[in-house]
Design a protein around this motif. Structure first.
Motif, PDB file in Angstrom:
ATOM      1  N   ALA A 119       0.837  -1.210   0.000  1.00  0.00           N
ATOM      2  CA  ALA A 119       0.000   0.000   0.000  1.00  0.00           C
ATOM      3  C   ALA A 119       0.866   1.252   0.000  1.00  0.00           C
ATOM      4  O   ALA A 119       0.574   2.229  -0.708  1.00  0.00           O
ATOM      5  N   LEU A 120       1.942   1.237   0.776  1.00  0.00           N
ATOM      6  CA  LEU A 120       2.851   2.391   0.813  1.00  0.00           C
ATOM      7  C   LEU A 120       3.586   2.572  -0.509  1.00  0.00           C
ATOM      8  O   LEU A 120       3.789   3.700  -0.968  1.00  0.00           O
ATOM      9  N   ILE A 121       3.983   1.470  -1.125  1.00  0.00           N
ATOM     10  CA  ILE A 121       4.659   1.555  -2.434  1.00  0.00           C
ATOM     11  C   ILE A 121       3.712   2.170  -3.462  1.00  0.00           C
ATOM     12  O   ILE A 121       4.108   3.043  -4.244  1.00  0.00           O
ATOM     13  N   SER A 122       2.460   1.736  -3.458  1.00  0.00           N
ATOM     14  CA  SER A 122       1.476   2.289  -4.394  1.00  0.00           C
ATOM     15  C   SER A 122       1.241   3.779  -4.127  1.00  0.00           C
ATOM     16  O   SER A 122       1.144   4.578  -5.072  1.00  0.00           O
ATOM     17  N   GLU A 123       1.177   4.155  -2.860  1.00  0.00           N
ATOM     18  CA  GLU A 123       1.013   5.571  -2.504  1.00  0.00           C
ATOM     19  C   GLU A 123       2.217   6.384  -2.962  1.00  0.00           C
ATOM     20  O   GLU A 123       2.073   7.496  -3.493  1.00  0.00           O
ATOM     21  N   ASP A 124       3.397   5.826  -2.778  1.00  0.00           N
ATOM     22  CA  ASP A 124       4.634   6.490  -3.196  1.00  0.00           C
ATOM     23  C   ASP A 124       4.650   6.705  -4.712  1.00  0.00           C
ATOM     24  O   ASP A 124       5.020   7.783  -5.200  1.00  0.00           O
ATOM     25  N   ILE A 125       4.234   5.691  -5.462  1.00  0.00           N
ATOM     26  CA  ILE A 125       4.181   5.799  -6.920  1.00  0.00           C
ATOM     27  C   ILE A 125       3.252   6.937  -7.337  1.00  0.00           C
ATOM     28  O   ILE A 125       3.594   7.759  -8.198  1.00  0.00           O
ATOM     29  N   ARG A 126       2.073   6.996  -6.730  1.00  0.00           N
ATOM     30  CA  ARG A 126       1.125   8.048  -7.081  1.00  0.00           C
ATOM     31  C   ARG A 126       1.670   9.434  -6.727  1.00  0.00           C
ATOM     32  O   ARG A 126       1.533  10.381  -7.501  1.00  0.00           O
ATOM     33  N   ASP A 127       2.278   9.576  -5.565  1.00  0.00           N
ATOM     34  CA  ASP A 127       2.844  10.868  -5.180  1.00  0.00           C
ATOM     35  C   ASP A 127       3.918  11.314  -6.173  1.00  0.00           C
ATOM     36  O   ASP A 127       3.970  12.485  -6.565  1.00  0.00           O
ATOM     37  N   GLU A 128       4.761  10.386  -6.566  1.00  0.00           N
ATOM     38  CA  GLU A 128       5.837  10.733  -7.493  1.00  0.00           C
ATOM     39  C   GLU A 128       5.297  11.094  -8.870  1.00  0.00           C
ATOM     40  O   GLU A 128       5.702  12.104  -9.470  1.00  0.00           O
ATOM     41  N   GLU A 129       4.368  10.282  -9.390  1.00  0.00           N
ATOM     42  CA  GLU A 129       3.884  10.516 -10.753  1.00  0.00           C
ATOM     43  C   GLU A 129       2.950  11.720 -10.836  1.00  0.00           C
ATOM     44  O   GLU A 129       2.912  12.402 -11.868  1.00  0.00           O
ATOM     45  N   ASP A 130       2.219  11.996  -9.762  1.00  0.00           N
ATOM     46  CA  ASP A 130       1.233  13.084  -9.802  1.00  0.00           C
ATOM     47  C   ASP A 130       1.802  14.424  -9.336  1.00  0.00           C
ATOM     48  O   ASP A 130       1.283  15.476  -9.742  1.00  0.00           O
ATOM     49  N   GLU A 131       2.843  14.401  -8.479  1.00  0.00           N
ATOM     50  CA  GLU A 131       3.313  15.650  -7.898  1.00  0.00           C
ATOM     51  C   GLU A 131       4.799  15.929  -8.111  1.00  0.00           C
ATOM     52  O   GLU A 131       5.155  17.013  -8.576  1.00  0.00           O
ATOM     53  N   LEU A 132       5.678  14.999  -7.767  1.00  0.00           N
ATOM     54  CA  LEU A 132       7.108  15.305  -7.824  1.00  0.00           C
ATOM     55  C   LEU A 132       7.648  15.342  -9.249  1.00  0.00           C
ATOM     56  O   LEU A 132       8.277  16.330  -9.662  1.00  0.00           O
ATOM     57  N   LEU A 133       7.408  14.277  -9.994  1.00  0.00           N
ATOM     58  CA  LEU A 133       7.999  14.189 -11.336  1.00  0.00           C
ATOM     59  C   LEU A 133       7.448  15.234 -12.303  1.00  0.00           C
ATOM     60  O   LEU A 133       8.205  15.730 -13.165  1.00  0.00           O
TER      61      LEU A 133
END
Length: 223
Positions: A119-133
């Motif tokens: 669940a944390l990995i999936s959350e991390d992916i979304r944060d990176e793709e939607d906000e950081l990158l």
């Protein structure tokens, strides 16, 4: 308006060798492996193999991010400091959970830890793709994104492959610890596959690598 990199094609993200496309490719691989791990048709042996692949990819990927990408994002984005701090906290929680799983293979809480890690990995992916990158897409040109992609790939290839929760999430601590930890992890993995004599030699070398990590961390604290 910030557009998620999940909604853009390779050309919009700087080309196939762009750091954004490389990141998204790893994310897709992780999503696919986690879904397969949780499938009712996956056997225990397949789960064991998938788990090993997931762990290796998670930590190689995260180490390359923390070494190459997030320091750059903190320089080029006004909110880079806050965004990277949040993702680094997610990385730390993932480190701690997977370390628990690796240290306690017979613990009845293992399945719950793995579900939480996923669940944390999936959350991390979304944060990176939607906000950081997307911040990197806004700040950098195509050629620069491809150059960063090459640097990220080089670091990723030699990164540690297992959790190390005590290692700092930011340079210089992670940079100094990375190479000896990578040697340690690979020798530890190799030790499971080879003869007893070779296993002893590999573990001695791994212990020496661990000593280098301790020395490097003490040096960072002193300076």
């Amino acid at each position: 308006m910030t557009i998620s990199i999940s909604e853009q094609d390779a050309a919009q993200l700087g080309g196939e060798d762009s750091i954004l496309v490389r990141q998204r490719r790893d994310h897709a691989d992780l999503d696919a492996m986690m879904n397969r791990y949780g499938s009712a048709t996956t056997t225990p042996e397949e789960q064991k193999e998938l788990w090993g692949d997931i762990v290796q990819l998670v930590f190689r990927h995260a180490f390359a991010e923390e070494t190459v990408l997030w320091p750059l994002l903190r320089r080029v984005s006004a909110d880079g400091q806050a965004l990277t701090a949040r993702v680094e906290q997610e990385h730390q929680e993932i480190n701690e959970l997977i370390a628990q799983v690796e240290k306690s293979p017979d613990d009845p809480r293992r399945s719950a830890w793995i579900r939480r890690a996923f669940a944390l990995i999936s959350e991390d992916i979304r944060d990176e793709e939607d906000e950081l990158l997307p911040r990197m897409r806004d700040a950098l040109g195509d050629r620069r994104l491809r150059q960063i992609g090459a640097a990220w790939e080089a670091v990723r290839a030699g990164a540690p492959t297992h959790p190390h929760p005590a290692v700092p999430r930011r340079p210089p601590g992670n940079v100094l610890s990375g190479p000896p930890l990578s040697v340690f992890d690979r020798l530890r993995d190799l030790a499971l596959l080879i003869s007893p004599a070779a296993r002893r030699a590999a573990l001695v070398t791994a212990a020496a690598a661990a000593g280098v990590v301790v020395f490097a961390r003490r040096s960072v604290r002193r300076h």
